[in-house]
Enzyme design. Structure first.
Site, PDB file in Angstrom:
ATOM      1  CG  PHE A 168      -0.339   0.424   2.500  1.00 53.92           C
ATOM      2  CD1 PHE A 168      -0.427   1.750   2.932  1.00 53.92           C
ATOM      3  CD2 PHE A 168       0.321  -0.478   3.312  1.00 53.92           C
ATOM      4  CE1 PHE A 168       0.134   2.154   4.129  1.00 53.92           C
ATOM      5  CE2 PHE A 168       0.879  -0.084   4.510  1.00 53.92           C
ATOM      6  CZ  PHE A 168       0.795   1.228   4.926  1.00 53.92           C
ATOM      7  CE  LYS A 169       3.846   1.557   4.886  1.00 51.58           C
ATOM      8  NZ  LYS A 169       5.116   1.193   5.479  1.00 51.58           N
ATOM      9  CG  ASP A 170       4.170   0.641  -4.345  1.00 52.21           C
ATOM     10  OD1 ASP A 170       5.312   1.093  -4.161  1.00 52.21           O
ATOM     11  OD2 ASP A 170       3.936  -0.569  -4.521  1.00 52.21           O
TER      12      ASP A 170
END
Length: 486
Positions: free
Chosen positions: A123-125
């Site tokens: 999800f960090k992307d």
């Protein structure tokens, strides 16, 4: 839009001014001087927008000093089918974070919001890809360069490095706890050969890495000389980029602004769920924000008792959901600032007590530091905890019932979400990563390997480039200086 420090002793700043930095000069974290509000009429219009257009509408409320045409171009460069693999060319771009109905029970729905289809499968992307483009844009405007110094417990590092690799004027120095990430996570970072990427494996735990980042951020002379910036979730731009998918999740799960939803968020550093708090403060109809922890349950303890008790390195467990193996939640200060009525002086005193006494107590009991725990409910926060046995059971259950494979952190989220279902209200669990990133535990749970997207089949076999260093801030500064030429 001006930004103020949670500790109240720094001058207000613009979005572009705080973009490249981390902590405020007084050691606090930046937040908007006041949260912009979203109207029902705006939500109605936003329901039909692509993800990129929704991102533009949300971000222009915060980045008021970036020309709208430039901001529009940046988000449309970021949220594309070329970057997010589950969107086919020609499809409506809202599919970047699609919802999946998992189960219905007692009048409530449990849904999963896919956030892990970017370059590093986490999800960090969703925020980091935007941050890379914002950094490059701002540095070009200023004819400047930036040395990013960050810490990761697994996914932040790879997301940052994939977002910044090859970016003009940017170097990345990323700390990670030595031998405490999954084999996939480690290979994803250490296999990068780009000359502007430096991986440093620190003998210690994530909190040791994070403490060094904060120490450098608070050394203002070194920070200025070496042009140090951060991509950790203490960076405001990263948090605000995460606000977008809360709006997308809500708008996808509802048909009317009269409806409310809840979100369950696997949480260690409090950055992801802090974005949900901000969305709620903006007026998004969120019923509850559920913080799901693993065995490192500092946040769960606070939301149950009002006591924030940081664990020491030796007390921090190495678990099978390693991205949450954190005992000092950097972004928690942002929420405490709002909980305390934005009293910067009290926030500063409490977090200084964290450093000297290991925590603080807002339970209201005799001898405590305050009684604000009684106000937690009005902010919608509740919490729960998941263990290794829980996540194995949840992975097995969803695979057996729905032919759905989830990663270990998302399993923590689903386990805790099921404990907080409310009749008539949809619960959305934010996906953390694809299961391939934690294949060792998937194999333990299911007796088989997780599927891997194309291009990641043999990532562990690639050559790796990294430095192993002790937990020594002076040696770390010397390493940065030696590799920047500044």
């Amino acid at each position: 839009m001006q930004y103020i420090s949670t500790r109240g002793a720094s001058a207000p700043q613009s979005f572009s001014h705080i973009l490249l930095g981390g902590l405020a000069p007084d050691g606090g974290l930046y937040l908007p001087a006041e949260y912009p509000q979203v109207t029902g009429a705006e939500l109605d219009v936003w329901r039909t927008l692509s993800y990129a257009d929704l991102a533009f509408e949300v971000l222009k409320k915060f980045a008021t000093d970036i020309p709208e045409a430039d901001l529009h171009a940046l988000v449309h460069k970021t949220y594309t089918a070329d970057v997010y693999r589950n969107v086919r060319h020609g499809e409506e771009a809202a599919r970047i974070t699609p919802l999946r109905l998992v189960e219905e029970k007692d009048g409530s729905k449990l849904m999963l919001q896919a956030l892990s289809n970017g370059p590093t499968l986490a999800f960090k992307d969703m925020a980091m890809q935007l941050l890379g483009n914002l950094f490059e844009y701002t540095l070009a405007k200023q004819h400047a360069e930036l040395n990013i110094f960050g810490a990761t417990s697994g996914d932040t590092g790879s997301a940052a490095e994939y977002a910044m690799r090859g970016k003009k004027g940017i170097r990345v120095f990323m700390l990670s706890p030595h031998k405490k990430m999954s084999a996939f996570q480690t290979a994803q970072m250490f296999s990068l050969q780009d000359p502007n990427i430096f991986n440093i494996a620190v003998d210690g735990v994530f909190d040791d890495c994070q403490d060094m980042v904060k120490a450098v951020s608070n050394d203002h002379a070194f920070k200025q000389q070496q042009k140090i910036g951060t991509v950790n979730s203490i960076n405001w731009a990263r948090v605000v980029a995460q606000v977008i998918y809360y709006f997308r999740g809500y708008l996808s799960a509802t048909t009317s602004n009269e409806q409310k939803v809840s979100f369950t968020v696997p949480s260690g550093n409090f950055g992801n769920i802090c974005a949900g708090h901000i969305a709620r403060m903006m007026g998004l109809p969120i019923h509850q924000l559920v913080a799901a922890t693993n065995e490192n349950d500092v946040l769960d303890e606070f939301f149950r008792t009002g006591v924030y008790r940081v664990r020491k390195s030796a007390e921090t467990y190495h678990t099978t959901s390693p991205s949450m193996d954190i005992s000092k939640a950097s972004n928690f200060e942002r929420f405490v600032f709002d909980l305390l009525g934005r009293d910067g002086e009290r926030v500063r005193a409490l977090f200084q007590k964290v450093e000297t006494h290991g925590g603080f107590d807002l339970s209201g009991k005799p001898g405590s530091d305050g009684d604000e725990f009684k106000n937690i409910a009005q902010f919608g926060f509740v919490s729960g905890k998941s263990t290794h046995a829980d996540r194995l059971a949840t992975i097995r259950d969803l695979h057996a019932k729905y032919d759905l494979m989830i990663d270990t952190h998302t399993a923590d989220g689903v386990k805790v979400a099921r404990e907080h279902l409310t009749p008539g209200i949809t619960m959305i669990v934010l996906e953390t990563a694809l299961p391939a990133k934690f294949n060792e535990t998937i194999r333990e749970a299911l007796g088989r390997d997780a599927e891997r997207p194309a291009g990641f089949e043999n990532i562990e076999d690639l050559p790796q480039r990294f430095e192993v260093m002790t937990n020594d801030i002076d040696k770390m500064k010397a390493f940065i200086t030696a590799h920047t030429g500044l």
